[in-house]
Design a protein around this motif. Structure first.
Motif, PDB file in Angstrom:
ATOM      1  N   PRO A 243      12.815  10.036  10.370  1.00 51.80           N
ATOM      2  CA  PRO A 243      11.403  10.276  10.041  1.00 51.80           C
ATOM      3  C   PRO A 243      11.217  11.534   9.199  1.00 51.80           C
ATOM      4  CG  PRO A 243      11.604   9.580  12.322  1.00 51.80           C
ATOM      5  CD  PRO A 243      13.009   9.783  11.809  1.00 51.80           C
ATOM      6  N   ASP A 244      11.956  12.597   9.491  1.00 54.87           N
ATOM      7  CA  ASP A 244      11.790  13.841   8.725  1.00 54.87           C
ATOM      8  C   ASP A 244      12.088  13.629   7.242  1.00 54.87           C
ATOM      9  OD1 ASP A 244      10.984  15.223  10.891  1.00 54.87           O
ATOM     10  OD2 ASP A 244      12.887  16.290  11.219  1.00 54.87           O
ATOM     11  N   LYS A 245      13.124  12.848   6.944  1.00 57.63           N
ATOM     12  CA  LYS A 245      13.455  12.610   5.526  1.00 57.63           C
ATOM     13  C   LYS A 245      12.344  11.853   4.830  1.00 57.63           C
ATOM     14  CE  LYS A 245      18.203  13.472   5.000  1.00 57.63           C
ATOM     15  NZ  LYS A 245      19.378  13.290   4.182  1.00 57.63           N
ATOM     16  N   TYR A 246      11.757  10.887   5.517  1.00 56.14           N
ATOM     17  CA  TYR A 246      10.695  10.115   4.862  1.00 56.14           C
ATOM     18  C   TYR A 246       9.402  10.917   4.774  1.00 56.14           C
ATOM     19  CZ  TYR A 246      13.827   6.316   4.279  1.00 56.14           C
ATOM     20  OH  TYR A 246      14.896   5.565   3.847  1.00 56.14           O
ATOM     21  N   LEU A 247       9.163  11.784   5.746  1.00 54.66           N
ATOM     22  CA  LEU A 247       7.999  12.679   5.625  1.00 54.66           C
ATOM     23  C   LEU A 247       8.187  13.625   4.448  1.00 54.66           C
ATOM     24  CD1 LEU A 247       7.133  13.563   9.323  1.00 54.66           C
ATOM     25  CD2 LEU A 247       5.668  12.380   7.666  1.00 54.66           C
TER      26      LEU A 247
ATOM     27  N   ARG B 160       0.852  -1.198   0.000  1.00 50.79           N
ATOM     28  CA  ARG B 160       0.000   0.000   0.000  1.00 50.79           C
ATOM     29  C   ARG B 160       0.883   1.242   0.000  1.00 50.79           C
ATOM     30  NH1 ARG B 160       0.670   2.230   4.876  1.00 50.79           N
ATOM     31  NH2 ARG B 160       0.923   0.922   6.718  1.00 50.79           N
ATOM     32  N   ASN B 161       0.265   2.372  -0.335  1.00 49.93           N
ATOM     33  CA  ASN B 161       0.987   3.641  -0.234  1.00 49.93           C
ATOM     34  C   ASN B 161       1.339   3.910   1.221  1.00 49.93           C
ATOM     35  OD1 ASN B 161       0.861   4.656  -2.984  1.00 49.93           O
ATOM     36  ND2 ASN B 161      -1.340   4.736  -2.663  1.00 49.93           N
ATOM     37  N   ALA B 162       2.521   4.459   1.435  1.00 48.10           N
ATOM     38  CA  ALA B 162       2.909   4.810   2.802  1.00 48.10           C
ATOM     39  C   ALA B 162       2.037   5.955   3.314  1.00 48.10           C
ATOM     40  CB  ALA B 162       4.377   5.217   2.840  1.00 48.10           C
ATOM     41  N   ARG B 163       1.747   5.900   4.604  1.00 51.01           N
ATOM     42  CA  ARG B 163       1.015   6.983   5.262  1.00 51.01           C
ATOM     43  C   ARG B 163       1.989   7.768   6.140  1.00 51.01           C
ATOM     44  NH1 ARG B 163      -2.432   2.329   6.907  1.00 51.01           N
ATOM     45  NH2 ARG B 163      -1.220   2.521   8.821  1.00 51.01           N
ATOM     46  N   HIS B 164       1.539   8.945   6.549  1.00 47.93           N
ATOM     47  CA  HIS B 164       2.414   9.741   7.414  1.00 47.93           C
ATOM     48  C   HIS B 164       2.749   9.002   8.705  1.00 47.93           C
ATOM     49  CE1 HIS B 164       1.816  13.952   5.458  1.00 47.93           C
ATOM     50  NE2 HIS B 164       2.305  13.061   4.641  1.00 47.93           N
ATOM     51  N   ASP B 165       1.823   8.190   9.195  1.00 48.89           N
ATOM     52  CA  ASP B 165       2.132   7.508  10.462  1.00 48.89           C
ATOM     53  C   ASP B 165       3.088   6.319  10.276  1.00 48.89           C
ATOM     54  OD1 ASP B 165       0.391   5.742   9.311  1.00 48.89           O
ATOM     55  OD2 ASP B 165      -0.979   5.608  11.009  1.00 48.89           O
ATOM     56  N   ASP B 166       3.531   6.070   9.038  1.00 51.92           N
ATOM     57  CA  ASP B 166       4.585   5.074   8.813  1.00 51.92           C
ATOM     58  C   ASP B 166       5.980   5.678   8.968  1.00 51.92           C
ATOM     59  OD1 ASP B 166       2.839   2.924   8.063  1.00 51.92           O
ATOM     60  OD2 ASP B 166       2.611   3.865   6.090  1.00 51.92           O
ATOM     61  N   ALA B 167       6.043   7.014   9.047  1.00 54.45           N
ATOM     62  CA  ALA B 167       7.356   7.686   8.973  1.00 54.45           C
ATOM     63  C   ALA B 167       8.265   7.347  10.152  1.00 54.45           C
ATOM     64  CB  ALA B 167       7.170   9.197   8.867  1.00 54.45           C
ATOM     65  N   ALA B 168       7.692   6.860  11.254  1.00 54.18           N
ATOM     66  CA  ALA B 168       8.557   6.461  12.373  1.00 54.18           C
ATOM     67  C   ALA B 168       9.163   5.086  12.133  1.00 54.18           C
ATOM     68  CB  ALA B 168       7.744   6.453  13.671  1.00 54.18           C
TER      69      ALA B 168
ATOM     70  N   ASN C 251       5.869  14.096   1.089  1.00 56.55           N
ATOM     71  CA  ASN C 251       5.292  15.385   0.704  1.00 56.55           C
ATOM     72  C   ASN C 251       5.798  15.892  -0.640  1.00 56.55           C
ATOM     73  OD1 ASN C 251       3.710  15.564   3.008  1.00 56.55           O
ATOM     74  ND2 ASN C 251       5.366  16.462   4.217  1.00 56.55           N
ATOM     75  N   ASP C 252       6.706  15.138  -1.267  1.00 59.27           N
ATOM     76  CA  ASP C 252       7.257  15.508  -2.572  1.00 59.27           C
ATOM     77  C   ASP C 252       6.304  15.003  -3.649  1.00 59.27           C
ATOM     78  OD1 ASP C 252       8.607  15.583  -4.996  1.00 59.27           O
ATOM     79  OD2 ASP C 252      10.523  14.974  -4.138  1.00 59.27           O
ATOM     80  N   ALA C 253       5.806  15.910  -4.469  1.00 59.95           N
ATOM     81  CA  ALA C 253       4.797  15.532  -5.470  1.00 59.95           C
ATOM     82  C   ALA C 253       5.342  14.526  -6.488  1.00 59.95           C
ATOM     83  CB  ALA C 253       4.295  16.781  -6.189  1.00 59.95           C
ATOM     84  N   LEU C 254       6.641  14.475  -6.677  1.00 61.26           N
ATOM     85  CA  LEU C 254       7.209  13.563  -7.667  1.00 61.26           C
ATOM     86  C   LEU C 254       7.574  12.205  -7.078  1.00 61.26           C
ATOM     87  CD1 LEU C 254       9.537  16.042  -9.600  1.00 61.26           C
ATOM     88  CD2 LEU C 254       7.338  15.099 -10.353  1.00 61.26           C
ATOM     89  N   ALA C 255       7.437  12.075  -5.762  1.00 55.71           N
ATOM     90  CA  ALA C 255       7.900  10.848  -5.109  1.00 55.71           C
ATOM     91  C   ALA C 255       6.727   9.963  -4.690  1.00 55.71           C
ATOM     92  CB  ALA C 255       8.748  11.203  -3.902  1.00 55.71           C
ATOM     93  N   HIS C 256       7.022   8.689  -4.612  1.00 52.17           N
ATOM     94  CA  HIS C 256       6.025   7.708  -4.173  1.00 52.17           C
ATOM     95  C   HIS C 256       6.727   6.742  -3.219  1.00 52.17           C
ATOM     96  CE1 HIS C 256       3.300   8.736  -7.566  1.00 52.17           C
ATOM     97  NE2 HIS C 256       4.455   9.076  -8.115  1.00 52.17           N
ATOM     98  N   ILE C 257       6.054   6.406  -2.139  1.00 58.17           N
ATOM     99  CA  ILE C 257       6.573   5.363  -1.246  1.00 58.17           C
ATOM    100  C   ILE C 257       5.470   4.330  -1.044  1.00 58.17           C
ATOM    101  CG2 ILE C 257       7.627   4.763   0.959  1.00 58.17           C
ATOM    102  CD1 ILE C 257       8.468   7.489   1.434  1.00 58.17           C
ATOM    103  N   TRP C 258       5.864   3.073  -1.209  1.00 56.93           N
ATOM    104  CA  TRP C 258       4.950   1.970  -0.888  1.00 56.93           C
ATOM    105  C   TRP C 258       5.589   1.150   0.223  1.00 56.93           C
ATOM    106  CZ3 TRP C 258       6.430   3.239  -5.860  1.00 56.93           C
ATOM    107  CH2 TRP C 258       5.434   3.728  -6.701  1.00 56.93           C
TER     108      TRP C 258
END
Ligand SMILES: CC(C)(COP(=O)(O)OP(=O)(O)OC[C@H]1O[C@@H](n2cnc3c(N)ncnc32)[C@H](O)[C@@H]1OP(=O)(O)O)[C@@H](O)C(=O)NCCC(=O)NCCS
Length: 188
Positions: free
Chosen positions: A61-65, A20-28, A69-76
């Motif tokens: 966590p800040d780097k992954y957040l 699934r797409n990563a959510r903000h609460d995955d950043a930790a 938030n980067d419109a060109l990036a995707h994290i799954w």
């Protein structure tokens, strides 16, 4: 398999992998997993000062957040039950050093060591490949350490070909990386 089923499905079958797409609460959790996989793969002679500095500054966590938030990036993320076991990062705005028209860089593909060889990497890769093709009609490109035989074997098996080399610089050391380009995915 790209699961669109309700999240509860993963709880019913602990062997099911949900992508699934990563959510903000995955950043930790993502940087913890990244640190573990990176160290397992590359810190094969122990932990140098440079490795400690690199992992502490890179996997935060800040780097992954910021990536989320980067419109060109995707994290799954790949998840089994409530546990992250892998993740992938695609950036649609980075030209390949050997073919500038190819902008879709697979920046990370990590599977926790306990789960390698179970198809998780292939599932994450195919979602990234399909996204790059759907958005821009291009294959993925990536760099991989020239000594990372396991990952190179995996990518070759998935149809990637070597295009050239580049260097990854860590402290005062240069590490040769291969530049690989993938195939256009077949329709699903
Ligand atoms: C490389 C990595 C992502 C592969 O993920 P994985 O989940 O172990 O791979 P899969 O189980 O999905 O393998 C998919 C296919 O590749 C094949 N494969 C995997 N490793 C292989 C190897 N070393 N040589 C040849 N084929 C390989 C599998 O047999 C499988 O084949 P199939 O399609 O016929 O079934 C994973 O091992 C990993 O995270 N390694 C550590 C981090 C790393 O090096 N990442 C890449 C950095 S660029």
């Amino acid at each position: 398999m790209l699961s669109t089923s309700p999240q509860t499905a993963a709880w019913l079958d602990p062997m099911q992998t949900d992508i699934r797409n990563a959510r903000h609460d995955d950043a930790a959790r993502i940087p913890v997993l990244a640190t573990q996989v990176w160290l397992h793969t590359y810190a094969t002679e122990g932990i140098s000062a440079g490795i400690a500095d690199y992992t502490r500054s890179e996997f935060t966590p800040d780097k992954y957040l910021a990536i989320q938030n980067d419109a060109l990036a995707h994290i799954w993320v790949a998840e089994r039950g409530a546990h992250l076991i892998g993740f992938a990062v695609l950036n649609m705005g980075v030209p390949c050093p050997t073919r500038a028209s190819t902008l879709a860089e697979l920046q990370t593909l990590y599977v926790q060591a306990h789960f390698v060889g179970q198809g998780v990497g292939r599932q994450l890769l195919s979602v990234a490949e399909k996204t790059a093709f759907d958005l821009a009609g291009v294959p993925l490109w990536l760099t991989v350490n020239a000594h990372n035989a396991q990952a190179i074997g995996f990518y070759m098996r998935q149809g990637f070909t070597k295009q050239g080399t580049t260097d990854f610089v860590l402290g005062d050391q240069r590490h040769e990386n291969l530049v690989l380009i993938g195939r256009i995915p077949t329709c699903t």
